[in-house]
Scaffold this motif. Structure first.
Motif, PDB file in Angstrom:
ATOM      1  N   ARG A   4       0.870  -1.173   0.000  1.00 49.68           N
ATOM      2  CA  ARG A   4       0.000   0.000   0.000  1.00 49.68           C
ATOM      3  C   ARG A   4       0.903   1.217   0.000  1.00 49.68           C
ATOM      4  O   ARG A   4       1.771   1.360   0.848  1.00 49.68           O
ATOM      5  N   TYR A   6       1.326   5.657  -1.038  1.00 51.61           N
ATOM      6  CA  TYR A   6       0.605   6.928  -1.079  1.00 51.61           C
ATOM      7  C   TYR A   6       1.550   8.046  -1.457  1.00 51.61           C
ATOM      8  O   TYR A   6       2.770   7.899  -1.414  1.00 51.61           O
ATOM      9  N   ARG A  27       3.154   2.501   2.974  1.00 54.03           N
ATOM     10  CA  ARG A  27       2.635   2.062   4.275  1.00 54.03           C
ATOM     11  C   ARG A  27       3.210   0.683   4.590  1.00 54.03           C
ATOM     12  O   ARG A  27       3.558   0.398   5.717  1.00 54.03           O
ATOM     13  N   TYR A 129      -6.064   8.385   3.058  1.00 55.95           N
ATOM     14  CA  TYR A 129      -6.854   7.846   1.947  1.00 55.95           C
ATOM     15  C   TYR A 129      -6.633   8.456   0.575  1.00 55.95           C
ATOM     16  O   TYR A 129      -7.138   7.901  -0.406  1.00 55.95           O
ATOM     17  N   GLU A 132      -3.958   7.099  -2.657  1.00 60.29           N
ATOM     18  CA  GLU A 132      -3.460   5.811  -2.149  1.00 60.29           C
ATOM     19  C   GLU A 132      -3.708   4.737  -3.202  1.00 60.29           C
ATOM     20  O   GLU A 132      -4.691   4.785  -3.939  1.00 60.29           O
TER      21      GLU A 132
END
Length: 141
Positions: A4, A6, A27, A129, A132
């Motif tokens: 993940r 971002y 992440r 969020y 992402e």
């Protein structure tokens, strides 16, 4: 096998142009699927299999045009797409696009944003969020 990623800042998108979003932070990345140094807009599959892919995007508030987000495979083929109208001058457009797909090792996906507001418009950084992008292996296919 999952990652993940971002971007920690806004990303400007030009009117009526595809913008491959880039990601400067991770992440997590359990299979060396993303690099913050090169091809930062890509999640590259190092292990073949079926993966669930999800992208989250928040476009800045603007009263004109439509917003789109899509997942692009190997720079050419869209495998997931979402399209929404603007939400009015005071409301941001928040969208999520997803796809489940069988990938070979070395395939890659990108999260692409597009808008036609009549000028440049930011995909806004919002902690947790946007923007992402994530991939998680769900099977061997």
């Amino acid at each position: 096998k999952c990652c993940r990623v971002y971007n920690s800042a806004n990303i400007s998108t030009l009117d009526s142009a595809d913008t491959v979003l880039t990601f400067d932070s991770e992440r997590y990345d359990t299979d060396t699927m993303h690099s913050t140094a090169s091809n930062t807009g890509r999640i590259t599959f190092t292990t073949a299999g079926v993966y669930a892919i999800i992208g989250n995007v928040r476009f800045a508030a603007n009263a004109a045009g439509i917003r789109q987000a899509f997942i692009r495979l190997n720079g050419t083929t869209d495998i997931g797409r979402v399209r929404m109208p603007n939400q009015g001058a005071g409301d941001a457009v928040v969208m999520q696009v997803s796809a489940s797909y069988k990938f070979a090792a070395t395939d890659y996906v990108e999260l692409v944003a597009q808008q036609n507001s009549g000028g440049a418009l930011n995909v806004e950084f919002s902690a947790g969020y946007s923007p992402e992008f994530m991939a998680e292996k769900v099977g061997t296919g």
